[in-house]
Structure formats: structure tokens, C-alpha cells
Design a protein around this motif. Structure first.
Motif, short mmCIF file in Angstrom:
data_model
loop_
_atom_site.label_atom_id
_atom_site.label_comp_id
_atom_site.label_asym_id
_atom_site.label_seq_id
_atom_site.Cartn_x
_atom_site.Cartn_y
_atom_site.Cartn_z
N ARG A 68 36.97 45.25 44.97
CA ARG A 68 38.41 45.48 44.78
C ARG A 68 39.15 44.14 44.69
NH1 ARG A 68 39.53 48.26 49.30
NH2 ARG A 68 38.65 50.13 48.39
N GLU A 69 38.85 43.23 45.62
CA GLU A 69 39.49 41.91 45.61
C GLU A 69 39.09 41.11 44.37
OE1 GLU A 69 41.93 40.64 47.61
OE2 GLU A 69 41.95 42.71 48.31
N LYS B 40 41.14 42.32 41.47
CA LYS B 40 42.53 41.87 41.60
C LYS B 40 42.67 40.40 41.20
CE LYS B 40 44.15 42.62 45.66
NZ LYS B 40 44.63 43.03 46.99
#
Length: 114
Positions: free
Chosen positions: A51-52, A55
Motif C-alpha cells: 500500500r505504501e 502511494k
């Protein structure tokens, strides 16, 4: 501090931060002295890490060819004359340092508070 050779660091930083000072530690002796260990599969490839990573692609951050042991987790420290004043060890590959905390600690030390 990095796991590569000085030449590898110079190539990596040439377009990122040319004037950065680094410590080459290909044998990871300093990594061990600072208590930086290896992450397991979840720490390196868990959902939060992906997820990071997704992003951060908006900032131009991507995956590059690893140098050394890619499972070694990062850490951030405030050190003065050999004394470690503040320690932050990453829990996952996505853990970012708490820069305000680190800078505040360094400023407090400079002001004689720490």
C-alpha cells in the motif's frame, strides 16, 4: 549508512543527492551494532508495505536493484560523540522515520536540554 561500496553509493546518489555523506558498510557490522535486523516476509511484503509503495509512486519513488541483503530493515538515529541519543528502528520495509522527532531531539541536544 548503506550496504554498498562507496562507488555504488556515488552512482545511486548522483542524481538524487550528490553532496550526501555516507558510510559504506557492506559487511553490515554497523547495522548489527545499531540492532538493525532482518525482516520476515510480512515485514517486507505485507499488504501495508505494498500500500505504501503504491502511494509513493506519485513521488517518483520506485523499486531499484537491491545492494546487499534486501531483507535488512532500516533505522534512524541521533548520535553525538558515539552516544546514541534517539533510536527508531523500522518495523517493516514501509516504515518511515519520524523526522520531526529526530530533528527535535537534535535541536534539544544542541540547546543543552537533552
Amino acid at each position: 549508512m548503506h550496504q554498498g561500496t562507496p562507488a555504488e553509493a556515488e552512482r545511486f546518489l548522483a542524481s538524487r543527492w550528490k553532496d550526501a555523506s555516507t558510510i559504506s558498510d557492506p559487511d553490515r557490522r554497523l547495522f548489527g551494532a545499531f540492532g538493525l535486523g532482518r525482516g520476515g516476509m510480512r515485514a517486507m511484503f505485507g499488504l501495508g508495505v505494498w500500500r505504501e509503495a503504491l502511494k509513493n509512486t506519485r513521488y517518483g519513488v520506485g523499486v531499484s536493484m537491491p545492494v546487499g541483503d534486501p531483507f535488512v530493515l532500516a533505522g534512524s538515529f541521533v548520535v553525538h560523540e558515539g552516544e546514541v541519543l534517539v533510536v527508531e528502528r523500522a518495523e517493516t520495509a514501509a516504515t518511515l522515520p519520524n523526522l520531526p522527532r529526530l530533528f527535535d531531539a537534535a535541536a534539544a541536544f544542541e540547546a543543552g536540554v537533552l
